[in-house]
Design an enzyme around this catalytic site. Structure first.
Site, short mmCIF file in Angstrom:
data_model
loop_
_atom_site.label_atom_id
_atom_site.label_comp_id
_atom_site.label_asym_id
_atom_site.label_seq_id
_atom_site.Cartn_x
_atom_site.Cartn_y
_atom_site.Cartn_z
N ASP A 79 -2.03 11.15 -1.78
CA ASP A 79 -2.42 10.11 -2.74
C ASP A 79 -2.75 10.71 -4.09
OD1 ASP A 79 -2.98 8.81 0.04
OD2 ASP A 79 -2.79 7.21 -1.44
N ASN A 130 -5.47 12.82 0.75
CA ASN A 130 -4.58 11.91 1.48
C ASN A 130 -5.40 11.11 2.48
OD1 ASN A 130 -1.87 10.96 2.05
ND2 ASN A 130 -2.05 12.00 4.00
N LYS A 131 -4.74 10.26 3.21
CA LYS A 131 -5.39 9.38 4.18
C LYS A 131 -6.40 10.12 5.03
CE LYS A 131 -5.09 5.83 4.46
NZ LYS A 131 -6.11 5.05 3.73
N GLN A 141 -2.02 2.24 9.76
CA GLN A 141 -0.73 2.39 9.07
C GLN A 141 0.28 3.14 9.94
OE1 GLN A 141 -3.72 2.99 7.73
NE2 GLN A 141 -3.78 2.59 5.55
N ARG A 176 -7.62 0.76 -6.46
CA ARG A 176 -7.44 1.86 -5.48
C ARG A 176 -7.66 3.17 -6.24
NH1 ARG A 176 -4.46 0.83 -0.81
NH2 ARG A 176 -5.83 2.46 -0.08
N ARG A 198 0.86 -1.18 0.00
CA ARG A 198 0.00 0.00 0.00
C ARG A 198 0.90 1.23 0.00
NH1 ARG A 198 1.89 1.75 3.94
NH2 ARG A 198 0.86 3.74 3.60
N GLY A 199 0.25 2.41 -0.13
CA GLY A 199 1.03 3.65 -0.28
C GLY A 199 1.11 3.93 -1.77
N ALA A 200 0.74 5.16 -2.14
CA ALA A 200 0.58 5.46 -3.57
C ALA A 200 1.81 5.11 -4.43
CB ALA A 200 0.18 6.92 -3.74
O1 MRU Z 1 -4.60 3.41 2.01
P1 MRU Z 1 -3.12 3.59 1.96
O2 MRU Z 1 -2.42 3.03 3.15
O3 MRU Z 1 -2.54 3.12 0.65
O4 MRU Z 1 -2.95 5.17 2.02
C1 MRU Z 1 -1.64 5.69 2.00
C2 MRU Z 1 -1.58 7.14 2.24
O5 MRU Z 1 -2.57 7.81 2.42
C3 MRU Z 1 -0.24 7.76 2.15
O6 MRU Z 1 -0.18 8.89 2.96
C4 MRU Z 1 0.07 8.16 0.70
O7 MRU Z 1 -0.15 7.10 -0.17
C5 MRU Z 1 1.46 8.64 0.54
S1 MRU Z 1 2.62 7.33 0.77
C6 MRU Z 1 4.16 7.90 0.35
#
Ligand code: MRU
Length: 355
Positions: free
Chosen positions: A240, A250-251, A199, A93, A50-52
């Site tokens: 994201d 973002n999250k 996370q 996603r 996970r993470g963009a």
């Molecule tokens: O749902 P996730 O865990 O994939 O969400 C991740 C985030 O919101 C991060 O802050 C974002 O992807 C940046 S990661 C470098």
């Protein structure tokens, strides 16, 4: 340079993609060896990765796997199969835009290749490997620019996980913190738990431990208190998707953090690679917000018992929008941008992007 923490690595010998299984952390550092499109698709779907930026790199390898699994000898048909694979990945996603940008570029480059189907397969592998290396180089640039903003003794509030786990190696917002620490600045991090998938407490706390950076986990709703009572000098998070005007998606929870930071005059920064910028979205209003299964919210337990009554309903919004006016700056691989974000982002718009 401190310890490396490579979360996604191509193994040339076994021709597999080795990733850190983020679902096993923090209890266990376990790897997943991905060798098919379906395995990679599932890893993205169930958030083993996970993470963009990390999703984008795994997606790039997934395109290669799709091509490797196709039996066609016709390059045009192979390209078509790869395009279909991409469409399926993009539905997984929908908020994080890096997957769309990175795989779009890869397909554009691949379609310019003149050669056999096997040449195309080899090219797709090269492009996926390049995407992984580029992510790491980009993160280092973000980290170096961003570390300038941090001072010795800073108390930082960080949301979600933006480290090596989320971004192949080093990280974006967490990379900034790492770099400042490696430069000898004494920093302390308040790590938001980041409900419901945790996370922050599962992944960011684990990463900070590996790097030897002091931290405390706080519940998400403690952020307002910390910011109002002067316990935080700077707020850092990732992105994201960033709209052309600098709105940051973002999250979930990021908006409330930024709001409380703004109200208390504490600078808040989003750190991200340019691949996170969606220049086609003038603002974040039309950007899709991923809504995940309510079971992630309802699965929480308190002292071993369910945290919600049987039959409870929940909504699981995974992201939110932080209007650009609440942000002090955007930390990118091309430097730190300050308002007006629309103008300062527009000069970084790449030419010849896939529409
Ligand atoms: O749902 P996730 O865990 O994939 O969400 C991740 C985030 O919101 C991060 O802050 C974002 O992807 C940046 S990661 C470098």
């Amino acid at each position: 340079m401190g310890v490396w923490m490579r979360s996604i690595l191509w193994d040339a010998e076994s021709q597999q993609l080795r990733i850190i299984n983020q679902l096993a952390l923090p209890a266990e550092l376990r790897y997943l060896d991905l060798k098919t499109f379906t395995e990679t698709f599932e890893a993205i779907k169930n958030m083993a990765v996970r993470g963009a930026p990390a999703i984008a790199v795994c997606g790039a390898f997934a395109l290669y796997f799709a091509a490797r699994e196709s039996v066609t000898r016709d390059p045009a048909a192979l390209l078509e199969a790869t395009r279909d694979a991409r469409e399926a990945l993009l539905r997984l996603r929908p908020t994080a835009v890096n997957l769309q940008q990175v795989t779009g570029r890869i397909l554009q480059q691949a379609s310019a290749l003149e050669g056999s189907a096997d040449d195309l397969r080899a090219h797709l592998l090269e492009l996926a490997q390049e995407a992984a290396e580029r992510a790491v180089e980009t993160n280092l640039l973000i980290a170096r620019y961003g570390a300038e903003l941090l001072h010795d003794g800073d108390e930082i509030l960080h949301h979600c996980n933006t480290g090596a786990l989320a971004a192949v190696d080093y990280g974006t917002a967490l990379g900034v913190i790492r770099m400042a620490h490696e430069q000898g600045k004494r920093v302390h991090v308040y790590v938001t738990e980041t409900r419901p998938c945790l996370q922050g407490s599962r992944l960011t706390a684990w990463e900070l431990q590996q790097y030897g950076i002091p931290y405390d986990i706080v519940v998400d709703s403690a952020a307002g208190y910390l910011l109002r009572t002067g316990k935080v000098d700077r707020v850092l998070f990732g992105a994201d998707r960033v709209a052309a005007n600098g709105d940051v998606v973002n999250k979930v929870g990021t908006y409330l953090l930024a709001l409380a930071a703004y109200d208390n005059g504490i600078p808040a920064y989003s750190a991200f690679p340019l691949d996170s910028v969606d220049f086609d979205s003038p603002s974040a209003e039309a950007i899709p917000i991923e809504e995940r299964d309510p079971s992630e919210v309802l699965a929480l337990t308190y002292r071993g018992l369910p945290a919600a009554p049987e039959g409870a309903r929940a909504r699981n919004y995974a992201f939110d929008v932080t209007p650009h006016r609440l942000l002090s700056g955007l930390i990118t691989d091309r430097g730190i941008l300050y308002p007006p974000f629309f103008r300062n982002l527009s000069v970084l718009k790449p030419h010849g992007r896939e529409e």
